[in-house]
Design a protein around this motif. Structure first.
Motif, PDB file in Angstrom:
ATOM      1  N   ASP A 192       0.443  -1.403   0.141  1.00  0.00           N
ATOM      2  CA  ASP A 192       0.144  -0.371   0.010  1.00  0.00           C
ATOM      3  C   ASP A 192       1.058   1.426  -0.135  1.00  0.00           C
ATOM      4  OD1 ASP A 192      -2.588  -1.167   0.222  1.00  0.00           O
ATOM      5  OD2 ASP A 192      -2.526  -1.906   2.351  1.00  0.00           O
ATOM      6  N   VAL A 193       1.986   1.623   0.133  1.00  0.00           N
ATOM      7  CA  VAL A 193       2.685   2.348   0.812  1.00  0.00           C
ATOM      8  C   VAL A 193       4.272   3.091  -0.935  1.00  0.00           C
ATOM      9  CG1 VAL A 193       4.834   3.596   1.670  1.00  0.00           C
ATOM     10  CG2 VAL A 193       3.425   2.099   2.589  1.00  0.00           C
ATOM     11  N   PRO A 194       4.195   3.756  -1.061  1.00  0.00           N
ATOM     12  CA  PRO A 194       4.701   3.557  -2.737  1.00  0.00           C
ATOM     13  C   PRO A 194       6.083   3.771  -2.270  1.00  0.00           C
ATOM     14  CG  PRO A 194       3.889   5.626  -2.048  1.00  0.00           C
ATOM     15  CD  PRO A 194       2.914   4.635  -0.395  1.00  0.00           C
ATOM     16  N   ILE A 195       6.623   3.566  -2.893  1.00  0.00           N
ATOM     17  CA  ILE A 195       8.854   3.795  -2.854  1.00  0.00           C
ATOM     18  C   ILE A 195       9.170   5.588  -3.439  1.00  0.00           C
ATOM     19  CG2 ILE A 195      11.076   2.786  -3.548  1.00  0.00           C
ATOM     20  CD1 ILE A 195       9.398  -0.088  -3.884  1.00  0.00           C
ATOM     21  N   THR A 196       8.781   5.344  -4.625  1.00  0.00           N
ATOM     22  CA  THR A 196       8.977   6.326  -5.553  1.00  0.00           C
ATOM     23  C   THR A 196       8.873   7.895  -5.428  1.00  0.00           C
ATOM     24  OG1 THR A 196       8.555   5.643  -7.749  1.00  0.00           O
ATOM     25  CG2 THR A 196      10.904   4.748  -6.793  1.00  0.00           C
ATOM     26  N   ALA A 204       6.732  -1.614   6.039  1.00  0.00           N
ATOM     27  CA  ALA A 204       7.977  -2.310   6.864  1.00  0.00           C
ATOM     28  C   ALA A 204       9.483  -2.324   5.055  1.00  0.00           C
ATOM     29  CB  ALA A 204       8.401  -3.844   7.039  1.00  0.00           C
ATOM     30  N   SER A 205       8.468  -2.979   4.302  1.00  0.00           N
ATOM     31  CA  SER A 205       9.694  -2.574   3.191  1.00  0.00           C
ATOM     32  C   SER A 205       9.956  -1.338   2.435  1.00  0.00           C
ATOM     33  CB  SER A 205       9.064  -2.965   2.117  1.00  0.00           C
ATOM     34  OG  SER A 205       9.342  -4.893   2.113  1.00  0.00           O
ATOM     35  N   ALA A 206       8.667  -0.432   2.580  1.00  0.00           N
ATOM     36  CA  ALA A 206       8.618   0.955   2.395  1.00  0.00           C
ATOM     37  C   ALA A 206       9.845   1.732   3.172  1.00  0.00           C
ATOM     38  CB  ALA A 206       7.873   1.541   2.042  1.00  0.00           C
ATOM     39  N   GLU A 207       9.912   1.723   4.598  1.00  0.00           N
ATOM     40  CA  GLU A 207      10.911   2.301   5.124  1.00  0.00           C
ATOM     41  C   GLU A 207      11.946   1.950   5.208  1.00  0.00           C
ATOM     42  OE1 GLU A 207       9.850   1.181   9.484  1.00  0.00           O
ATOM     43  OE2 GLU A 207       7.171   2.706   8.759  1.00  0.00           O
ATOM     44  N   ARG A 267      13.330   2.756   0.230  1.00  0.00           N
ATOM     45  CA  ARG A 267      12.563   4.183   0.075  1.00  0.00           C
ATOM     46  C   ARG A 267      13.983   4.696   0.885  1.00  0.00           C
ATOM     47  NH1 ARG A 267       8.056   7.248   2.678  1.00  0.00           N
ATOM     48  NH2 ARG A 267       6.087   6.324   1.161  1.00  0.00           N
ATOM     49  N   PRO A 268      14.300   5.374   2.055  1.00  0.00           N
ATOM     50  CA  PRO A 268      15.960   5.515   2.155  1.00  0.00           C
ATOM     51  C   PRO A 268      17.044   5.074   0.941  1.00  0.00           C
ATOM     52  CG  PRO A 268      15.278   4.305   4.025  1.00  0.00           C
ATOM     53  CD  PRO A 268      14.196   4.169   2.877  1.00  0.00           C
ATOM     54  N   MET A 269      16.735   3.637   1.122  1.00  0.00           N
ATOM     55  CA  MET A 269      18.120   2.712  -0.098  1.00  0.00           C
ATOM     56  C   MET A 269      18.438   3.541  -1.099  1.00  0.00           C
ATOM     57  SD  MET A 269      18.473  -0.909  -0.489  1.00  0.00           S
ATOM     58  CE  MET A 269      20.222  -1.484  -1.365  1.00  0.00           C
ATOM     59  N   TRP A 270      17.179   3.518  -1.982  1.00  0.00           N
ATOM     60  CA  TRP A 270      16.793   4.063  -3.131  1.00  0.00           C
ATOM     61  C   TRP A 270      17.197   5.121  -2.835  1.00  0.00           C
ATOM     62  CZ3 TRP A 270      12.462   2.139  -6.559  1.00  0.00           C
ATOM     63  CH2 TRP A 270      12.696   0.201  -6.722  1.00  0.00           C
ATOM     64  N   GLN A 271      16.784   6.527  -2.135  1.00  0.00           N
ATOM     65  CA  GLN A 271      17.453   7.521  -2.246  1.00  0.00           C
ATOM     66  C   GLN A 271      18.993   7.861  -2.601  1.00  0.00           C
ATOM     67  OE1 GLN A 271      14.778   9.443   0.351  1.00  0.00           O
ATOM     68  NE2 GLN A 271      13.293   9.652  -0.396  1.00  0.00           N
ATOM     69  N   ILE A 304      15.634  -7.533   7.738  1.00  0.00           N
ATOM     70  CA  ILE A 304      13.728  -5.961   8.346  1.00  0.00           C
ATOM     71  C   ILE A 304      12.568  -7.727   7.567  1.00  0.00           C
ATOM     72  CG2 ILE A 304      12.334  -4.919   7.654  1.00  0.00           C
ATOM     73  CD1 ILE A 304      14.352  -2.750   7.592  1.00  0.00           C
ATOM     74  N   GLN A 305      11.519  -7.912   7.918  1.00  0.00           N
ATOM     75  CA  GLN A 305      10.774  -9.071   7.292  1.00  0.00           C
ATOM     76  C   GLN A 305       9.820  -8.034   6.734  1.00  0.00           C
ATOM     77  OE1 GLN A 305       9.489 -11.946   9.309  1.00  0.00           O
ATOM     78  NE2 GLN A 305       7.595 -12.482   7.968  1.00  0.00           N
ATOM     79  N   GLY A 306       9.275  -7.983   5.135  1.00  0.00           N
ATOM     80  CA  GLY A 306       8.721  -7.632   4.713  1.00  0.00           C
ATOM     81  C   GLY A 306       7.614  -7.543   4.565  1.00  0.00           C
ATOM     82  N   GLY A 307       6.341  -8.096   3.151  1.00  0.00           N
ATOM     83  CA  GLY A 307       5.191  -8.654   2.611  1.00  0.00           C
ATOM     84  C   GLY A 307       6.036  -9.141   1.156  1.00  0.00           C
ATOM     85  N   ARG A 308       6.437 -10.912   1.743  1.00  0.00           N
ATOM     86  CA  ARG A 308       6.477 -11.726   0.878  1.00  0.00           C
ATOM     87  C   ARG A 308       8.111 -11.562   0.733  1.00  0.00           C
ATOM     88  NH1 ARG A 308       4.661 -16.503   0.857  1.00  0.00           N
ATOM     89  NH2 ARG A 308       5.419 -16.716  -1.706  1.00  0.00           N
TER      90      ARG A 308
END
Length: 204
Positions: free
Chosen positions: A34-38, A59-62, A65-69, A189-193
């Motif tokens: 549900d959370v956008p990365i970019t 969890a994945s976005a947190e 997102r900073p890693m990609w930025q 970090i455990q994200g969704g799948r």
């Protein structure tokens, strides 16, 4: 200079694609949350649910997102460049791309894009760090990534592990020879799948 991170999504048994470059469910988690990365160039994120961009679990976005930025330059092999047609000159993150290839950039291909073709892995990292400055250099996993790791040019290994077994295909570390020790993971970090892991490379 910024950190050099080798990164890709992989199956539990360490494959980044099957023999035909199919990724199966490896990237499903990028589009199942549900959370956008970019966001746009001003850093604004669309939370309306519209659009077809990357949308992951919170969890994945947190983590992502900073890693990609932080990524300034992506380093990739020619096989992936040809497979993706270089993302049509617009990489998913970062401002520059360095392609390890014995062939030059295709004539007339997106002349506006900051893509640089070099024929040696050390030259590729040198160019990528020059372009990235203090930002991160992201090395795509696979044959070229394995060569860069074997050359002692990788600072960290980041693997997004997806719960699927491929059995065969294209390996995360390519056909790398010998043992290469990593430190204990400093990110788990455990994200969704997906399970996000990062390891620092132990100096040899």
């Amino acid at each position: 200079m910024g950190t050099v991170i080798m990164h890709s999504v992989a199956s539990v048994d360490g494959f980044i694609a099957d023999e035909n470059d199919g990724v199966g469910p490896l990237h499903d988690w990028y589009f199942s949350g549900d959370v956008p990365i970019t966001g746009d160039r001003d850093g604004q994120y669309d939370h309306s649910g519209s659009g077809s961009g990357f949308r992951v679990s919170s969890a994945s976005a947190e983590y992502v997102r900073p890693m990609w930025q932080e990524i300034g330059t992506i380093v990739m092999g020619r096989h992936m460049f040809d497979l993706m047609n270089g993302w049509e000159g617009q990489p998913p993150t970062g401002d520059h791309v360095v392609v390890v290839s014995h062939r030059p950039k295709p004539e007339g291909w997106h002349p506006e894009a900051s893509y640089h073709f070099v024929d040696d892995v050390k030259a590729a990292i040198d160019k990528a760090q020059e372009l990235a400055g203090e930002r991160t250099v992201a090395v795509n996993a696979g044959e070229v990534g394995g060569q860069i790791l074997a050359a002692g040019l990788v600072d960290e290994v980041a693997i997004d592990v997806v719960p699927v077994v491929f059995g065969s295909g294209k390996r995360y570390f390519g056909s790398i020879d010998g043992q290469h020790l990593l430190e204990d993971p400093h990110v788990v970090i455990q994200g969704g799948r997906v399970l996000h892991l990062r390891f620092r490379v132990r100096p040899s």
